[in-house]
Scaffold this motif. Sequence first.
Motif, mmCIF file in Angstrom:
data_model
loop_
_atom_site.group_PDB
_atom_site.id
_atom_site.type_symbol
_atom_site.label_atom_id
_atom_site.label_comp_id
_atom_site.label_asym_id
_atom_site.label_seq_id
_atom_site.Cartn_x
_atom_site.Cartn_y
_atom_site.Cartn_z
ATOM 1 N N GLY A 34 38.430 35.806 53.412
ATOM 2 C CA GLY A 34 39.436 36.577 52.687
ATOM 3 C C GLY A 34 39.613 36.054 51.269
ATOM 4 O O GLY A 34 39.739 36.837 50.315
ATOM 5 N N PHE A 35 39.614 34.724 51.108
ATOM 6 C CA PHE A 35 39.701 34.145 49.760
ATOM 7 C C PHE A 35 38.491 34.536 48.910
ATOM 8 O O PHE A 35 38.626 34.824 47.717
ATOM 9 N N ILE A 36 37.302 34.519 49.512
ATOM 10 C CA ILE A 36 36.093 34.854 48.754
ATOM 11 C C ILE A 36 36.147 36.298 48.261
ATOM 12 O O ILE A 36 35.873 36.584 47.088
ATOM 13 N N GLY A 60 42.191 32.838 39.087
ATOM 14 C CA GLY A 60 41.610 34.071 38.576
ATOM 15 C C GLY A 60 42.319 35.306 39.085
ATOM 16 O O GLY A 60 42.481 36.295 38.352
ATOM 17 N N THR A 61 42.768 35.263 40.331
ATOM 18 C CA THR A 61 43.493 36.410 40.892
ATOM 19 C C THR A 61 44.886 36.520 40.286
ATOM 20 O O THR A 61 45.356 37.614 39.946
ATOM 21 N N PHE A 62 45.570 35.388 40.127
ATOM 22 C CA PHE A 62 46.940 35.400 39.616
ATOM 23 C C PHE A 62 47.014 35.963 38.200
ATOM 24 O O PHE A 62 48.009 36.594 37.826
ATOM 25 N N SER A 63 45.954 35.747 37.419
ATOM 26 C CA SER A 63 45.983 36.226 36.040
ATOM 27 C C SER A 63 45.980 37.746 35.946
ATOM 28 O O SER A 63 46.341 38.307 34.923
ATOM 29 N N ALA A 96 47.890 37.112 44.908
ATOM 30 C CA ALA A 96 47.624 35.678 44.752
ATOM 31 C C ALA A 96 48.720 34.836 45.393
ATOM 32 O O ALA A 96 48.427 33.827 46.057
ATOM 33 N N VAL A 97 49.962 35.237 45.206
ATOM 34 C CA VAL A 97 51.081 34.482 45.783
ATOM 35 C C VAL A 97 51.040 34.541 47.305
ATOM 36 O O VAL A 97 51.225 33.523 47.992
#
Length: 526
Positions: free
Chosen positions: A332-334, A421-424, A430-431
Amino acid sequence: MEDFPWLSVLIAVPLLGALLVGVLPRAREELAKQLALGVSLLVAAGALVMAAGFDTGGPRFQYEEKYWWIKQFGVHWAVGVDGVALVLIVLSVILVPLVVLASWTEDGRSGGVDVPPKRSVKTYFALLLALEAMMIGVFAATDVFLFYVFFEAMLIPVYFLIGSYGGAQRSYAAVKFLLYSLFGGLLMLVAVIWLYPLSAKPASQGGLGHGTFLFSELSTLNIDPTTARWLFLGFFIAFAIKAPMVPVHTWLPDAAQQSPAGALVLIVGVLDKVGTYGMLRFCLELFPGAATWATPVVLGFAVLSIIYGAVLAIGQVDLKRLVAYTSVSHFGFIVLGIFAMTSQGQSGATLYMVNHGFSTGALFLIVGFMIARRRSARISDFGGVQKVAPLLAGTFLIAGLSGLSLPGLAPFVSEFLVLTGTFSRYRVPAVIAAVGIILAAVYILWMYQRTMNGPTVEAAKGMKDLSRRELWAVGPIIAIIVAMGFFPQPILNVINPSVEKTMVRVEQHDPAPKITGNVAENGARP
């Protein structure tokens, strides 16, 4: 060195090795093992020499070969590697000889229960070599039809590894794996065939004027949005099954529970990476508009996989199923990093593929050693192991801590890049995904506590520590995990140029830091 057909040779050598091992007399088990180990080491050496000559500042695809295969249908034997494919091939060739070494005395058995194999020991090692050839081929293919051939051909050795050498429910697990994979492969085949007439259209209609399956040419097609979305779905569903993502993940826990530990390292450590590699390579670059369109839904499923996989891992009583569910969460993270559409996210996702392969590979090898000693995979049948087998407990701890992305170990860097990278760009996913880090600490530390700490259970009091052979099998992986935790930059230098090309193709740019007052949101002063 560029003129030498490195990739064709690296595919052919393990296939030839598999054939030689397969034709040995049934009684020559020791020779079969020695030959399999020798061939796998030869392939690893060749791949590392090839990797050493890769020019990070040169063309994207290197060591390219292109020959007509089925000319009337535009199919080529076309292979080549960019940075992403190269690191995954290196991962594959490093793991195979270690798996061969780890399986030396297990005779291909599951280790969970005493179920005799359906086929000979030599066949087990021949299947491992055949699988190695397919893994190299699928990452090296630059013709989409050739990629599909390798994608499906991998199913054959894996099916027999599970069905012939697994536990009591091996037939069920092997058939379930095969049916899931064939369903996804059928959808992808329809999409692959559909690409041919699209490429044959005149240039004025968005085509190339000739039918082809070459990735370099298909990536320039101008496909209308509706068609592109259907094609994207055909590829994506096949890759989501392989990855595996929720809700098409259910084949993995069953396959993990029934597979022999050595084969399981390659299934989860490498084979499943074909799914996430395919998303990055084909879903994004062949159908960039459709990928952008699908991103919100894909991110939702990625976050669901992270949380769902972690929660189910906490509740497992079987060691193999527990590690399998951790992999659902990690994948899932990938996927989250790939579809964050940022260079940090995609570089982190690619690095995560490599780090997860080593981290989970070490976990499954050590779990296999534990099961072989205790003749059980149930967590409750262990306890206090560190008192009688400190080396086993120590390596298990390092592998487990890498699974929860502890700073200083390889997966930390990749997980950090993915979340940053996701949070940006997508803060809420991301949270939510960050909660998976907390859950990872729960399932890893609780597993370690129940198996290694506390009073030693009666049946474990005579448990032997790791042998020299077992240390040689798992030691290099532990060393790589630690080394890459402190110094991942050489791998990122190989990966980043390819990621930049993908970002250009999907017409995405990293979000610029927003300025609020006198301080940038990232905490730096302008």
